[in-house]
Design a protein around this motif. Structure first.
Motif, mmCIF file in Angstrom:
data_model
loop_
_atom_site.group_PDB
_atom_site.id
_atom_site.type_symbol
_atom_site.label_atom_id
_atom_site.label_comp_id
_atom_site.label_asym_id
_atom_site.label_seq_id
_atom_site.Cartn_x
_atom_site.Cartn_y
_atom_site.Cartn_z
ATOM 1 N N ASP A 157 0.816 -1.216 0.000
ATOM 2 C CA ASP A 157 0.000 0.000 0.000
ATOM 3 C C ASP A 157 0.850 1.266 0.000
ATOM 4 N N LYS A 158 2.100 1.176 0.442
ATOM 5 C CA LYS A 158 2.951 2.355 0.537
ATOM 6 C C LYS A 158 3.290 2.901 -0.845
ATOM 7 N N PRO A 159 3.411 4.225 -0.975
ATOM 8 C CA PRO A 159 3.718 4.829 -2.279
ATOM 9 C C PRO A 159 5.140 4.521 -2.730
ATOM 10 N N PHE A 160 5.376 4.670 -4.038
ATOM 11 C CA PHE A 160 6.711 4.476 -4.588
ATOM 12 C C PHE A 160 7.006 5.577 -5.598
ATOM 13 N N CYS A 161 8.286 5.694 -5.957
ATOM 14 C CA CYS A 161 8.743 6.640 -6.973
ATOM 15 C C CYS A 161 9.455 5.851 -8.068
ATOM 16 N N CYS A 162 9.102 6.128 -9.316
ATOM 17 C CA CYS A 162 9.771 5.525 -10.463
ATOM 18 C C CYS A 162 10.537 6.626 -11.192
ATOM 19 N N ILE A 163 11.811 6.399 -11.456
ATOM 20 C CA ILE A 163 12.665 7.359 -12.157
ATOM 21 C C ILE A 163 13.139 6.727 -13.456
ATOM 22 N N ASP A 164 12.977 7.461 -14.554
ATOM 23 C CA ASP A 164 13.417 7.008 -15.878
ATOM 24 C C ASP A 164 14.499 7.978 -16.359
ATOM 25 N N THR A 165 15.727 7.490 -16.497
ATOM 26 C CA THR A 165 16.850 8.389 -16.784
ATOM 27 C C THR A 165 16.940 8.797 -18.255
ATOM 28 N N HIS A 166 16.327 8.013 -19.145
ATOM 29 C CA HIS A 166 16.380 8.299 -20.587
ATOM 30 C C HIS A 166 14.992 8.067 -21.159
ATOM 31 N N ALA A 167 14.084 8.988 -20.899
ATOM 32 C CA ALA A 167 12.665 8.736 -21.101
ATOM 33 C C ALA A 167 12.223 8.746 -22.563
ATOM 34 N N GLY A 168 12.881 9.531 -23.419
ATOM 35 C CA GLY A 168 12.426 9.627 -24.801
ATOM 36 C C GLY A 168 11.167 10.470 -24.912
ATOM 37 N N PRO A 169 10.467 10.399 -26.044
ATOM 38 C CA PRO A 169 9.293 11.254 -26.266
ATOM 39 C C PRO A 169 8.013 10.744 -25.620
ATOM 40 N N GLY A 170 8.025 9.500 -25.150
ATOM 41 C CA GLY A 170 6.832 8.974 -24.479
ATOM 42 C C GLY A 170 6.079 7.957 -25.304
ATOM 43 N N LYS A 171 5.898 8.209 -26.596
ATOM 44 C CA LYS A 171 5.224 7.237 -27.453
ATOM 45 C C LYS A 171 5.769 7.339 -28.870
ATOM 46 N N TYR A 172 5.471 6.304 -29.673
ATOM 47 C CA TYR A 172 6.058 6.187 -31.004
ATOM 48 C C TYR A 172 5.007 5.743 -32.011
ATOM 49 N N ALA A 173 5.123 6.286 -33.221
ATOM 50 C CA ALA A 173 4.236 5.903 -34.315
ATOM 51 C C ALA A 173 4.904 4.801 -35.121
ATOM 52 N N LEU A 174 4.377 3.599 -35.046
ATOM 53 C CA LEU A 174 4.967 2.489 -35.782
ATOM 54 C C LEU A 174 4.652 2.552 -37.271
ATOM 55 N N ASP A 175 3.712 3.422 -37.636
ATOM 56 C CA ASP A 175 3.443 3.655 -39.058
ATOM 57 C C ASP A 175 4.125 4.932 -39.552
ATOM 58 N N GLY A 176 5.072 5.448 -38.764
ATOM 59 C CA GLY A 176 5.822 6.647 -39.144
ATOM 60 C C GLY A 176 7.127 6.299 -39.832
ATOM 61 N N ASP A 177 7.763 7.299 -40.415
ATOM 62 C CA ASP A 177 8.970 7.084 -41.211
ATOM 63 C C ASP A 177 10.102 6.461 -40.407
ATOM 64 N N TYR A 178 10.302 6.908 -39.171
ATOM 65 C CA TYR A 178 11.403 6.375 -38.371
ATOM 66 C C TYR A 178 11.242 4.878 -38.148
ATOM 67 N N ALA A 179 10.083 4.478 -37.624
ATOM 68 C CA ALA A 179 9.871 3.065 -37.300
ATOM 69 C C ALA A 179 9.843 2.187 -38.542
ATOM 70 N N LEU A 180 9.322 2.727 -39.644
ATOM 71 C CA LEU A 180 9.201 1.931 -40.866
ATOM 72 C C LEU A 180 10.525 1.756 -41.596
ATOM 73 N N LYS A 181 11.532 2.539 -41.244
ATOM 74 C CA LYS A 181 12.802 2.452 -41.964
ATOM 75 C C LYS A 181 13.398 1.050 -41.863
ATOM 76 N N ASN A 182 13.459 0.509 -40.648
ATOM 77 C CA ASN A 182 14.019 -0.831 -40.456
ATOM 78 C C ASN A 182 12.987 -1.840 -39.948
ATOM 79 N N ARG A 183 11.793 -1.363 -39.579
ATOM 80 C CA ARG A 183 10.696 -2.211 -39.120
ATOM 81 C C ARG A 183 11.160 -3.190 -38.025
#
Length: 280
Positions: A33-59
């Motif tokens: 029940d106790k709270p926690f903290c999550c730290i992400d040191t290299h978070a990036g943009p948060g989400k990605y378009a898999l139908d976008g040019d970057y992701a489709l380059k190498n699939r």
């Protein structure tokens, strides 16, 4: 480095392992029940378009989340991971993939916190927009490896630090060890999840030796490979080194890593490693 864009690699086999590890670790923290903290040191943009040019380059997602997307009879922890990814897609078609910040956000309770670091000038704007004034989330335009130390120990005294550098520079391998030592001195009871790629095995062997020698206890390694080690195929495997892992994590990985190696491996070359780098 500022040139690195994870959009080229989103949803690949390395993300599968990294994000399953993240989910399982956060679910374990949620059991109390106790709270926690999550730290992400290299978070990036948060989400990605898999139908976008970057992701489709190498699939690269074709050999990751796409192989699991419509598959039946998934192991429980893999099914949980896939179900979280499906929340970001409005239909049965896979077009969006959340990064670790949005995956972690889904698992936060009202009492928990998420602290996100990103240095890239474009991606920090996207990440800030994704946080969307959520009072549980703090976003920092800074180098997470050096700047997150000021957040340790978190006032909750419970937490997870996800460390996911690009490793574009060979010095990153040494820097992550030095950072882990500094983090652990400040917050010895925290869980630390360090992602690594396997491109040149000698670098990984040096990293493992350095972690074994650093004096930190209770360290587990979980690795998933899709090809035999090779200098010709880029990243052939990746892994997670976890300090103070949930006590349930090793047993879970023993169940799913053989399955993932079989499903995601190329031409029966898939493999996995589970190793204790330091005992409790």
């Amino acid at each position: 480095m500022l040139s690195y864009r994870h959009s080229f690699h989103a949803g690949n086999f390395a993300d599968v392992l990294k994000h399953i590890t993240l989910i399982q670790s956060l679910e374990y923290l949620r059991n109390k029940d106790k709270p926690f903290c999550c730290i992400d040191t290299h978070a990036g943009p948060g989400k990605y378009a898999l139908d976008g040019d970057y992701a489709l380059k190498n699939r690269e997602f074709d050999n990751g989340i796409a192989k699991l997307w419509q598959r039946n009879e998934l192991p429980d922890s893999v099914a949980h991971y896939v179900s979280l990814i499906k929340r970001f897609n409005s239909s049965d078609t896979l077009t969006r993939y959340p990064g670790s910040p949005l995956i972690a956000k889904q698992l936060l309770r009202d009492k928990d916190r998420l602290c996100l670091f990103e240095l890239h000038n474009t991606e920090i704007k996207l990440l800030t927009a994704e946080a969307n004034k959520d009072k549980r989330i703090n976003v920092f335009h800074a180098d997470g490896l050096t700047s997150c130390l000021k957040l340790l120990p978190p006032f909750e005294r419970r937490g997870l630090v996800l460390i996911d550098p690009s490793y574009e520079m060979k010095s990153d391998y040494q820097q992550v060890v030095e950072t882990l030592i500094a983090m652990h001195k400040r917050f010895a009871t925290g869980t630390y999840a360090l992602w690594y790629p396997v491109i040149e095995r000698s670098r990984n062997q040096k990293l493992e030796r350095a972690i074994k020698a650093c004096g930190i206890n209770n360290v587990q390694l979980f690795e998933l490979g899709i090809r035999a080690d090779s200098d010709e195929h880029g990243m052939t495997a990746s892994g997670m080194i976890v300090i103070n892992p949930p006590w349930t994590l090793t047993a879970e990985m023993k169940q799913i890593l053989p399955w993932l190696a079989d499903v995601l491996g190329h031409n029966d070359e898939g493999f996995y490693r589970i190793q204790t780098l330091a005992g409790e």
